[in-house]
Scaffold this motif. Structure first.
Motif, PDB file in Angstrom:
ATOM      1  N   ASN A 198      34.332  43.605  21.367  1.00  0.00           N
ATOM      2  CA  ASN A 198      35.236  43.999  22.442  1.00  0.00           C
ATOM      3  C   ASN A 198      34.492  44.151  23.765  1.00  0.00           C
ATOM      4  O   ASN A 198      34.810  45.034  24.561  1.00  0.00           O
ATOM      5  CB  ASN A 198      35.950  45.308  22.095  1.00  0.00           C
ATOM      6  N   LEU A 199      33.523  43.282  23.990  1.00  0.00           N
ATOM      7  CA  LEU A 199      32.785  43.302  25.248  1.00  0.00           C
ATOM      8  C   LEU A 199      32.433  41.863  25.631  1.00  0.00           C
ATOM      9  O   LEU A 199      31.726  41.178  24.904  1.00  0.00           O
ATOM     10  CB  LEU A 199      31.514  44.135  25.126  1.00  0.00           C
ATOM     11  N   THR A 200      32.957  41.424  26.779  1.00  0.00           N
ATOM     12  CA  THR A 200      32.769  40.052  27.243  1.00  0.00           C
ATOM     13  C   THR A 200      32.071  40.044  28.592  1.00  0.00           C
ATOM     14  O   THR A 200      32.439  40.817  29.483  1.00  0.00           O
ATOM     15  CB  THR A 200      34.120  39.325  27.375  1.00  0.00           C
ATOM     16  N   ARG A 201      31.085  39.189  28.729  1.00  0.00           N
ATOM     17  CA  ARG A 201      30.416  39.023  30.020  1.00  0.00           C
ATOM     18  C   ARG A 201      30.907  37.730  30.669  1.00  0.00           C
ATOM     19  O   ARG A 201      30.877  36.656  30.064  1.00  0.00           O
ATOM     20  CB  ARG A 201      28.900  38.981  29.862  1.00  0.00           C
ATOM     21  N   ILE A 202      31.351  37.863  31.928  1.00  0.00           N
ATOM     22  CA  ILE A 202      31.741  36.710  32.742  1.00  0.00           C
ATOM     23  C   ILE A 202      30.587  36.388  33.681  1.00  0.00           C
ATOM     24  O   ILE A 202      30.082  37.276  34.362  1.00  0.00           O
ATOM     25  CB  ILE A 202      33.003  37.016  33.570  1.00  0.00           C
ATOM     26  N   VAL A 203      30.176  35.134  33.697  1.00  0.00           N
ATOM     27  CA  VAL A 203      29.146  34.680  34.627  1.00  0.00           C
ATOM     28  C   VAL A 203      29.772  33.624  35.530  1.00  0.00           C
ATOM     29  O   VAL A 203      30.264  32.601  35.052  1.00  0.00           O
ATOM     30  CB  VAL A 203      27.925  34.092  33.898  1.00  0.00           C
ATOM     31  N   LEU A 204      29.767  33.889  36.837  1.00  0.00           N
ATOM     32  CA  LEU A 204      30.387  33.001  37.817  1.00  0.00           C
ATOM     33  C   LEU A 204      29.308  32.468  38.751  1.00  0.00           C
ATOM     34  O   LEU A 204      28.578  33.243  39.382  1.00  0.00           O
ATOM     35  CB  LEU A 204      31.445  33.766  38.613  1.00  0.00           C
ATOM     36  N   VAL A 205      29.190  31.143  38.814  1.00  0.00           N
ATOM     37  CA  VAL A 205      28.188  30.486  39.663  1.00  0.00           C
ATOM     38  C   VAL A 205      28.908  29.502  40.573  1.00  0.00           C
ATOM     39  O   VAL A 205      29.659  28.646  40.098  1.00  0.00           O
ATOM     40  CB  VAL A 205      27.126  29.745  38.825  1.00  0.00           C
ATOM     41  N   VAL A 206      28.688  29.625  41.886  1.00  0.00           N
ATOM     42  CA  VAL A 206      29.330  28.737  42.857  1.00  0.00           C
ATOM     43  C   VAL A 206      28.287  28.220  43.837  1.00  0.00           C
ATOM     44  O   VAL A 206      27.472  28.990  44.345  1.00  0.00           O
ATOM     45  CB  VAL A 206      30.452  29.465  43.631  1.00  0.00           C
ATOM     46  N   GLU A 207      28.317  26.905  44.077  1.00  0.00           N
ATOM     47  CA  GLU A 207      27.481  26.284  45.101  1.00  0.00           C
ATOM     48  C   GLU A 207      28.393  25.795  46.225  1.00  0.00           C
ATOM     49  O   GLU A 207      29.382  25.095  45.971  1.00  0.00           O
ATOM     50  CB  GLU A 207      26.690  25.108  44.530  1.00  0.00           C
ATOM     51  N   TYR A 208      28.073  26.160  47.467  1.00  0.00           N
ATOM     52  CA  TYR A 208      28.903  25.813  48.618  1.00  0.00           C
ATOM     53  C   TYR A 208      28.143  24.876  49.552  1.00  0.00           C
ATOM     54  O   TYR A 208      27.008  25.169  49.954  1.00  0.00           O
ATOM     55  CB  TYR A 208      29.300  27.091  49.358  1.00  0.00           C
ATOM     56  N   TYR A 209      28.770  23.758  49.893  1.00  0.00           N
ATOM     57  CA  TYR A 209      28.208  22.780  50.818  1.00  0.00           C
ATOM     58  C   TYR A 209      29.064  22.783  52.081  1.00  0.00           C
ATOM     59  O   TYR A 209      30.169  22.221  52.083  1.00  0.00           O
ATOM     60  CB  TYR A 209      28.204  21.384  50.181  1.00  0.00           C
ATOM     61  N   PRO A 210      28.605  23.433  53.136  1.00  0.00           N
ATOM     62  CA  PRO A 210      29.422  23.560  54.346  1.00  0.00           C
ATOM     63  C   PRO A 210      29.532  22.251  55.118  1.00  0.00           C
ATOM     64  O   PRO A 210      28.665  21.382  55.030  1.00  0.00           O
ATOM     65  CB  PRO A 210      28.669  24.617  55.156  1.00  0.00           C
ATOM     66  N   SER A 211      30.611  22.129  55.874  1.00  0.00           N
ATOM     67  CA  SER A 211      30.832  20.966  56.708  1.00  0.00           C
ATOM     68  C   SER A 211      31.248  21.438  58.099  1.00  0.00           C
ATOM     69  O   SER A 211      32.153  22.273  58.222  1.00  0.00           O
ATOM     70  CB  SER A 211      31.927  20.070  56.108  1.00  0.00           C
ATOM     71  N   GLY A 212      30.591  20.942  59.119  1.00  0.00           N
ATOM     72  CA  GLY A 212      30.902  21.370  60.476  1.00  0.00           C
ATOM     73  C   GLY A 212      29.868  22.347  60.999  1.00  0.00           C
ATOM     74  O   GLY A 212      29.211  23.064  60.248  1.00  0.00           O
ATOM     75  N   PHE A 213      29.726  22.378  62.320  1.00  0.00           N
ATOM     76  CA  PHE A 213      28.697  23.192  62.952  1.00  0.00           C
ATOM     77  C   PHE A 213      28.877  24.677  62.654  1.00  0.00           C
ATOM     78  O   PHE A 213      27.924  25.378  62.277  1.00  0.00           O
ATOM     79  CB  PHE A 213      28.725  22.958  64.469  1.00  0.00           C
TER      80      PHE A 213
END
Length: 307
Positions: A198-213
């Protein structure tokens, strides 16, 4: 003199006999210990491996500091899960098309532990249309099919739109996606790990590639990183408060952006797996009953012999 010599001889014989008895007893105990270890080896192997992982992960210092061994084991397992997931996600994304070699990449890694089973947490996550109801960053989500969805989110004072595509999805395990918008693109993964029943670990990984100055030079995505962290906590609260509600998550499977197992097929597989687990439990119960019957027979024979 003769009497004294005779007494010394008796003592030497008794000492020799006692030494022999000790040697035989030691040999017997050693043989029994080896036999016992052989039988118990399979049962303790998993625990030994887990404890070794705990020591390697710094769990020994926590145990020596007075922390519960079980708590230290869970903590070490959780840390190992996070490190492995981050490594796999980065490996999967290396060389992918998110931006050029000179594009600045922003990485966001967040974890959250929820006191519910993995399936419950995963099923709630698949209900992405509900995200706008309990998060502050997500304004709306619409799904066109099992793999594609459109998101409207708030990043600081600005609004952003993203078209997301699920690249990989395995029930109760992971979801990997890519998304594109006018101001940049993202690649992300969320995975679900059982630390305890009854114990769950959530791992969230996000890579962001911006566009524009502005996106490349400003700190807008830092604000989104904080928003993502808070919304993940909102998700944990939402799941916990909704734990008593029956919910049917999407049980299909996706690989390489294509649905390889439908929701209905996933439900059928889950039902078959549950039936197999129930049959195994019944078989174990029958074995236990057989052992009890055999014990009762020996007990009756013993009582008859005693009479």
């Amino acid at each position: 003199m003769a009497v004294a010599a005779h007494q010394r001889q008796d003592q030497e014989e008794r000492g020799s006999g006692l030494d022999q008895l000790k040697d035989e007893l030691a040999s017997y105990l050693s043989a029994q210990a080896q036999e016992w270890m052989g039988k118990a080896g399979d049962k303790v192997a998993d625990l030994t491996d887990q404890l070794s992982d705990t020591v390697e992960g710094g769990g020994l210092s926590r145990i020596l500091a007075g922390e519960s061994p079980v708590k230290a084991l869970v903590s070490a397992k959780a840390k190992s899960v996070k490190d492995k997931v981050i490594g796999k996600v980065k490996e999967a994304f290396t060389g992918g098309g998110g931006g050029g070699g000179n594009t600045k990449v922003t990485n966001i890694v967040e974890t959250l532990d929820v006191g519910l089973p993995v399936r419950t947490v995963y099923d709630h996550w698949t209900q992405i249309k509900d995200f706008s109801g309990f998060t502050k960053g997500v304004r709306s989500v619409s799904q066109s099919d099992e793999t594609a969805s459109d998101w409207k989110v708030k990043v600081g004072p600005s609004a952003r739109s993203w078209h997301a595509t699920v690249q990989e999805q395995v029930p109760d395990d992971r979801i990997v996606w890519t998304s594109n918008g006018s101001k940049g693109s993202t690649r992300g993964a969320v995975s679900f790990h059982e630390l305890a029943p009854n114990l769950t670990r959530i791992v969230l990984v996000v890579e962001y590639y911006p566009s524009g100055f502005f996106e490349k030079t400003g700190n807008l995505w830092r604000a989104q990183g904080r928003r993502l962290r808070l919304d993940l906590k909102h998700f944990g609260r939402h799941v916990t408060l909704s734990a008593d509600e029956e919910i049917e998550g999407w049980r299909g499977e996706i690989h390489d952006g294509e649905v390889v197992r439908s929701h209905e097929e996933g439900l059928e597989d889950d039902e078959t797996e549950n039936e197999e687990d129930e049959d195994e439990d019944e078989d174990r119960g029958d074995e236990d009953d057989g052992e009890e019957d055999e014990y009762d027979e020996y007990e009756d024979e013993y009582e008859d012999a005693a009479r």
